[in-house]
Motif scaffolding. Structure first.
Motif, PDB file in Angstrom:
ATOM      1  N   GLU A  92     137.661  34.737  78.741  1.00  0.00           N
ATOM      2  CA  GLU A  92     138.291  35.331  79.922  1.00  0.00           C
ATOM      3  C   GLU A  92     139.688  34.758  80.159  1.00  0.00           C
ATOM      4  O   GLU A  92     140.615  35.485  80.527  1.00  0.00           O
ATOM      5  CB  GLU A  92     137.410  35.085  81.150  1.00  0.00           C
ATOM      6  CG  GLU A  92     137.957  35.674  82.425  1.00  0.00           C
ATOM      7  CD  GLU A  92     137.064  35.421  83.623  1.00  0.00           C
ATOM      8  OE1 GLU A  92     137.378  35.960  84.691  1.00  0.00           O
ATOM      9  OE2 GLU A  92     136.057  34.683  83.504  1.00  0.00           O
ATOM     10  N   LYS A  96     143.185  36.757  80.618  1.00  0.00           N
ATOM     11  CA  LYS A  96     143.994  36.595  81.828  1.00  0.00           C
ATOM     12  C   LYS A  96     145.335  35.924  81.542  1.00  0.00           C
ATOM     13  O   LYS A  96     146.318  36.194  82.224  1.00  0.00           O
ATOM     14  CB  LYS A  96     143.225  35.791  82.874  1.00  0.00           C
ATOM     15  CG  LYS A  96     142.084  36.556  83.489  1.00  0.00           C
ATOM     16  CD  LYS A  96     141.385  35.725  84.549  1.00  0.00           C
ATOM     17  CE  LYS A  96     140.311  36.524  85.255  1.00  0.00           C
ATOM     18  NZ  LYS A  96     139.603  35.710  86.269  1.00  0.00           N
ATOM     19  N   LYS A 111     141.014  46.042  86.250  1.00  0.00           N
ATOM     20  CA  LYS A 111     140.287  45.261  87.259  1.00  0.00           C
ATOM     21  C   LYS A 111     138.785  45.504  87.164  1.00  0.00           C
ATOM     22  O   LYS A 111     137.988  44.560  87.241  1.00  0.00           O
ATOM     23  CB  LYS A 111     140.801  45.613  88.657  1.00  0.00           C
ATOM     24  CG  LYS A 111     142.235  45.165  88.891  1.00  0.00           C
ATOM     25  CD  LYS A 111     142.764  45.682  90.215  1.00  0.00           C
ATOM     26  CE  LYS A 111     144.247  45.384  90.357  1.00  0.00           C
ATOM     27  NZ  LYS A 111     144.815  45.994  91.567  1.00  0.00           N
ATOM     28  N   GLU A 112     138.399  46.754  86.982  1.00  0.00           N
ATOM     29  CA  GLU A 112     136.979  47.090  86.867  1.00  0.00           C
ATOM     30  C   GLU A 112     136.369  46.494  85.601  1.00  0.00           C
ATOM     31  O   GLU A 112     135.247  45.971  85.626  1.00  0.00           O
ATOM     32  CB  GLU A 112     136.787  48.602  86.875  1.00  0.00           C
ATOM     33  CG  GLU A 112     137.057  49.228  88.229  1.00  0.00           C
ATOM     34  CD  GLU A 112     137.064  50.753  88.190  1.00  0.00           C
ATOM     35  OE1 GLU A 112     136.689  51.341  87.146  1.00  0.00           O
ATOM     36  OE2 GLU A 112     137.448  51.350  89.210  1.00  0.00           O
ATOM     37  N   ALA A 115     135.974  42.741  86.097  1.00  0.00           N
ATOM     38  CA  ALA A 115     134.883  42.451  87.031  1.00  0.00           C
ATOM     39  C   ALA A 115     133.535  42.688  86.366  1.00  0.00           C
ATOM     40  O   ALA A 115     132.608  41.883  86.517  1.00  0.00           O
ATOM     41  CB  ALA A 115     135.021  43.311  88.282  1.00  0.00           C
ATOM     42  N   ALA A 119     132.190  38.948  85.819  1.00  0.00           N
ATOM     43  CA  ALA A 119     131.643  38.570  87.120  1.00  0.00           C
ATOM     44  C   ALA A 119     130.260  39.166  87.366  1.00  0.00           C
ATOM     45  O   ALA A 119     129.906  39.401  88.504  1.00  0.00           O
ATOM     46  CB  ALA A 119     132.607  38.992  88.216  1.00  0.00           C
ATOM     47  N   ALA A 123     127.413  39.549  91.013  1.00  0.00           N
ATOM     48  CA  ALA A 123     126.902  40.833  91.483  1.00  0.00           C
ATOM     49  C   ALA A 123     125.388  40.940  91.313  1.00  0.00           C
ATOM     50  O   ALA A 123     124.743  41.678  92.028  1.00  0.00           O
ATOM     51  CB  ALA A 123     127.586  41.974  90.725  1.00  0.00           C
TER      52      ALA A 123
END
Length: 163
Positions: A92, A96, A111-112, A115, A119, A123
């Motif tokens: 990651e 980034k 972004k999706e 995520a 992430a 969730a």
């Protein structure tokens, strides 16, 4: 028809031989060097060739995504980045931290993807807990009062009136 067959055979032989297409690792090294030198077209070509040599090698797609992003091919770059992640690219911080991917960072798709890829633990419900959506669905029904049952009751009526 014969000329086309001969030409296709020649192109195939040229692609299979020579130093340029020797192996995926060499191609990735060349793509990395080209990215460093800001030769994005060459980097894209080398990275793409590496994906053909080793279609499951995640790093090749990551390199390809960087080159495509710098060339303004945002949709292709997003597809390559997603393929890199699907094939196991889990760094990651590399994603980034890559300045080459900067053109993608403001997009909702980027972004999706980030995520979804990095992430999921936040969730996902903890072991033994019910998913939030299932809990929220019941609460939404209570908050709306009779709305869910009214919608369910009206659906068959609409279907019956069409017959």
């Amino acid at each position: 028809m014969t000329r086309i067959s001969v030409l296709a055979a020649c192109l195939l032989l040229a692609a299979c031989s020579g130093d340029t297409f020797s192996n995926a690792k060499t191609l990735r090294t060349q793509a990395t060097e080209s990215l460093t030198q800001k030769n994005y077209g060459i980097a894209a070509d080398k990275a793409y060739a590496a994906t053909l040599k080793a279609p499951k090698e995640a790093e090749s797609y990551f390199l390809l995504a960087q080159a495509q992003a710098q060339l303004g091919r945002k949709n292709a770059a997003m597809a390559s980045l997603e393929t890199a992640i699907v094939n196991g690219f889990t760094d990651e911080e590399a994603i980034k931290g890559s300045a080459n991917l900067e053109p993608l960072r403001k997009s909702e798709a980027y972004k999706e993807l980030m995520a979804a890829a990095f992430a999921p633990a936040a969730a996902a419900p903890a072991e033994g807990e019910a998913p939030a959506a299932a809990e929220g669905g019941g609460e939404a029904g209570k908050a709306d009062g009779q709305a869910p049952s009214q919608a369910q009751a009206s659906a068959p009526a609409e279907g019956a009136s069409k017959h």
